[in-house]
Design an enzyme around this catalytic site. Structure first.
Site, mmCIF file in Angstrom:
data_model
loop_
_atom_site.group_PDB
_atom_site.id
_atom_site.type_symbol
_atom_site.label_atom_id
_atom_site.label_comp_id
_atom_site.label_asym_id
_atom_site.label_seq_id
_atom_site.Cartn_x
_atom_site.Cartn_y
_atom_site.Cartn_z
ATOM 1 N N PHE A 127 0.866 -1.185 0.000
ATOM 2 C CA PHE A 127 0.000 0.000 0.000
ATOM 3 C C PHE A 127 0.899 1.230 0.000
ATOM 4 O O PHE A 127 1.680 1.436 0.946
ATOM 5 C CB PHE A 127 -0.868 -0.040 1.256
ATOM 6 C CG PHE A 127 -1.891 1.052 1.379
ATOM 7 C CD1 PHE A 127 -3.172 0.889 0.868
ATOM 8 C CD2 PHE A 127 -1.600 2.233 2.051
ATOM 9 C CE1 PHE A 127 -4.138 1.877 1.009
ATOM 10 C CE2 PHE A 127 -2.549 3.230 2.197
ATOM 11 C CZ PHE A 127 -3.829 3.052 1.669
ATOM 12 N N THR A 130 1.993 6.872 2.018
ATOM 13 C CA THR A 130 2.867 7.753 2.799
ATOM 14 C C THR A 130 4.000 8.320 1.953
ATOM 15 O O THR A 130 4.614 7.618 1.146
ATOM 16 C CB THR A 130 3.461 6.986 3.983
ATOM 17 O OG1 THR A 130 2.394 6.491 4.797
ATOM 18 C CG2 THR A 130 4.363 7.878 4.827
ATOM 19 N N GLY A 135 2.469 12.051 5.698
ATOM 20 C CA GLY A 135 2.387 10.882 6.553
ATOM 21 C C GLY A 135 0.977 10.775 7.092
ATOM 22 O O GLY A 135 0.057 10.314 6.426
ATOM 23 N N PHE A 160 8.471 4.678 3.700
ATOM 24 C CA PHE A 160 8.036 3.794 4.792
ATOM 25 C C PHE A 160 6.973 2.801 4.316
ATOM 26 O O PHE A 160 5.977 2.560 5.000
ATOM 27 C CB PHE A 160 7.494 4.601 5.984
ATOM 28 C CG PHE A 160 8.433 5.655 6.485
ATOM 29 C CD1 PHE A 160 9.772 5.381 6.693
ATOM 30 C CD2 PHE A 160 7.965 6.936 6.757
ATOM 31 C CE1 PHE A 160 10.638 6.365 7.158
ATOM 32 C CE2 PHE A 160 8.826 7.920 7.230
ATOM 33 C CZ PHE A 160 10.172 7.627 7.423
ATOM 34 N N ARG A 247 -8.002 -0.838 10.128
ATOM 35 C CA ARG A 247 -7.485 -0.434 11.441
ATOM 36 C C ARG A 247 -7.748 -1.455 12.532
ATOM 37 O O ARG A 247 -6.919 -1.604 13.437
ATOM 38 C CB ARG A 247 -8.035 0.952 11.826
ATOM 39 C CG ARG A 247 -7.260 2.051 11.134
ATOM 40 C CD ARG A 247 -7.550 3.446 11.628
ATOM 41 N NE ARG A 247 -6.707 4.375 10.902
ATOM 42 C CZ ARG A 247 -7.159 5.373 10.154
ATOM 43 N NH1 ARG A 247 -8.457 5.577 10.044
ATOM 44 N NH2 ARG A 247 -6.318 6.171 9.516
ATOM 45 N N GLN A 334 9.523 -4.601 33.140
ATOM 46 C CA GLN A 334 9.691 -4.205 34.532
ATOM 47 C C GLN A 334 9.562 -5.426 35.454
ATOM 48 O O GLN A 334 10.347 -5.587 36.405
ATOM 49 C CB GLN A 334 8.637 -3.161 34.906
ATOM 50 C CG GLN A 334 8.897 -2.439 36.223
ATOM 51 C CD GLN A 334 10.108 -1.523 36.146
ATOM 52 O OE1 GLN A 334 10.467 -1.077 35.063
ATOM 53 N NE2 GLN A 334 10.738 -1.264 37.278
ATOM 54 N N GLY A 337 12.709 -7.541 35.047
ATOM 55 C CA GLY A 337 13.951 -6.897 35.457
ATOM 56 C C GLY A 337 15.004 -6.962 34.371
ATOM 57 O O GLY A 337 14.699 -6.849 33.176
ATOM 58 N N GLU A 361 -0.473 3.558 9.929
ATOM 59 C CA GLU A 361 -1.890 3.706 9.567
ATOM 60 C C GLU A 361 -2.564 4.839 10.336
ATOM 61 O O GLU A 361 -3.707 4.728 10.786
ATOM 62 C CB GLU A 361 -2.647 2.382 9.746
ATOM 63 C CG GLU A 361 -2.400 1.426 8.601
ATOM 64 C CD GLU A 361 -3.495 0.408 8.424
ATOM 65 O OE1 GLU A 361 -4.681 0.729 8.614
ATOM 66 O OE2 GLU A 361 -3.156 -0.728 8.075
#
Length: 380
Positions: A127, A130, A135, A160, A247, A334, A337, A361
């Site tokens: 597609f 962009t 953008g 992109f 989307r 987190q 660690g 998108e």
């Protein structure tokens, strides 16, 4: 398959599709994740297994050799692939994105020429909207197409572009009437190898490394007039109709990443699993992941049911799921660690992959404007 999510009352065919996809993800993709990252595209074994599993038929209506599935089924497939590798999910889904304008705007001859080959896994789509200066502001397209007898001459560049250099066919948006702005944009099907069309720079990315991203360069590229999708000036509308339908698929990529991060954190937390702080993190991630899933599936079902307007819900799905993916991967690291920063522990890759879902998108900032605009129309 072990039930790890809420009951969404999927049909037996949908459950079989999800399980089929998960088998490919676990047995074919997962052992090759690092190889795919280094290769920068779908290796032949992975692509052939996706084709063999019939997953490219999901993009295509049944009258052209596809399966009688819709946006919900596409979301299920993309979620399962992204749970293991979002780069693979992105490269795969890009064919759906690239071919959607053909489905919504193409004529019968164009559909017969290309869709049947997508269903058989013979061709890959991309597609091309962009640009360096267009953008999230997609209406600001600078690439131009000028009618010249039986051809259009295209000049400009795209940036992109997922599957750039890999795709066999590119859906390219170019202005045929710059004075009309967005209403002067048209869409064209441009085949790989067309004189005047070249692949430019390949991008080195933070994440989704298993998908190729390149510039596309057009220098007096002659495209037959038969490759115009729909009518002149309706390309931007085709792009918007495409995004509304795809989307939820982007949201499903984010959902898969978040689910993968949750599973990794829960399984690898070890002696920390009884720590109240870790328990809170896991509980919050799990709740938000399930909320994202419910929103995506509900939106997909709206689209498949033929509801006329779903722009707001598609944007909501993308915004919420991608924000959850970013939060889930950071929190998973987190919990783990220092180990969470190591390549042996897949969550560092998931965090890198998650970031793009907030950007491609249409950035989440733009999606929030879309949501607000739709709300204002509804309540006016």
């Amino acid at each position: 398959m072990l039930q790890l999510t809420m009951e969404y009352f999927l049909s037996d065919r949908q459950k079989e599709l999800r399980e089929r996809t998960r088998r490919v993800a676990e047995t074919v993709i997962k052992p090759r994740v690092q190889e795919l990252e280094k290769h920068g595209d779908l290796i032949a074994e992975v692509r052939s297994e996706l084709v063999a599993a019939g997953l490219y038929k999901i993009f295509v209506p049944p009258e052209y050799g596809g399966e009688d599935f819709g946006i919900l089924e596409l979301s299920l497939v993309v979620e399962e692939l992204a749970r293991v590798c979002a780069g693979v999910a992105t490269a795969y889904a890009a064919t759906g994105l690239g071919s959607m304008p053909l489905i919504v705007s193409g004529n019968e001859e164009q559909k017969q020429r290309y869709l049947t080959r997508i269903a058989r896994g013979e061709i890959v789509f991309a597609f091309g909207l962009t640009e360096p200066e267009a953008g999230s502001d997609a209406a600001n397209v600078k690439t131009k197409a000028v009618k010249d007898g039986d051809y259009y001459i295209i000049n400009g560049q795209k940036q992109f572009i997922t599957n750039g250099g890999v795709a066999d066919v590119y859906t390219i948006f170019a202005s045929t009437n710059p004075a009309r702005g967005a209403r002067g944009i048209s869409a064209f099907l441009v085949e790989k190898g067309t004189p005047g069309f070249e692949i430019g720079k390949e991008e080195e990315k933070l994440g989704i490394k298993a998908s190729k991203t390149c510039q596309l360069l057009f220098n007096d590229c002659r495209v037959p007039k038969e490759n115009l999708l729909g009518k002149e000036g309706l390309g931007y509308i085709a792009a918007l109709r495409t995004f509304d339908r795809t989307r939820p698929g982007v949201a499903a990529v984010a959902l898969g990443i978040a689910q993968g991060a949750l599973e990794a954190a829960a399984r690898r937390s070890g002696g920390l699993k009884d720590d109240p702080k870790v328990q809170k993190i896991l509980a919050d991630i799990a709740t938000k992941v399930e909320a994202a899933r419910a929103l995506i599936y509900a939106t997909a079902r709206m689209i498949d049911a033929g509801v006329k307007r779903f722009t707001k819900e598609s944007a909501m799905s993308k915004v919420f799921a991608s924000d959850v993916a970013m939060e889930a991967t950071i929190e998973a690291i987190q919990v783990l660690g220092e180990k969470g920063l190591l390549k042996d522990y897949e969550v560092e890759k998931m965090m890198r992959d998650a970031k793009i879902t907030q950007i491609y998108e249409g950035t989440n900032e733009i999606q929030r404007l879309v949501i607000a605009s739709e709300l204002i129309k509804e309540y006016a």
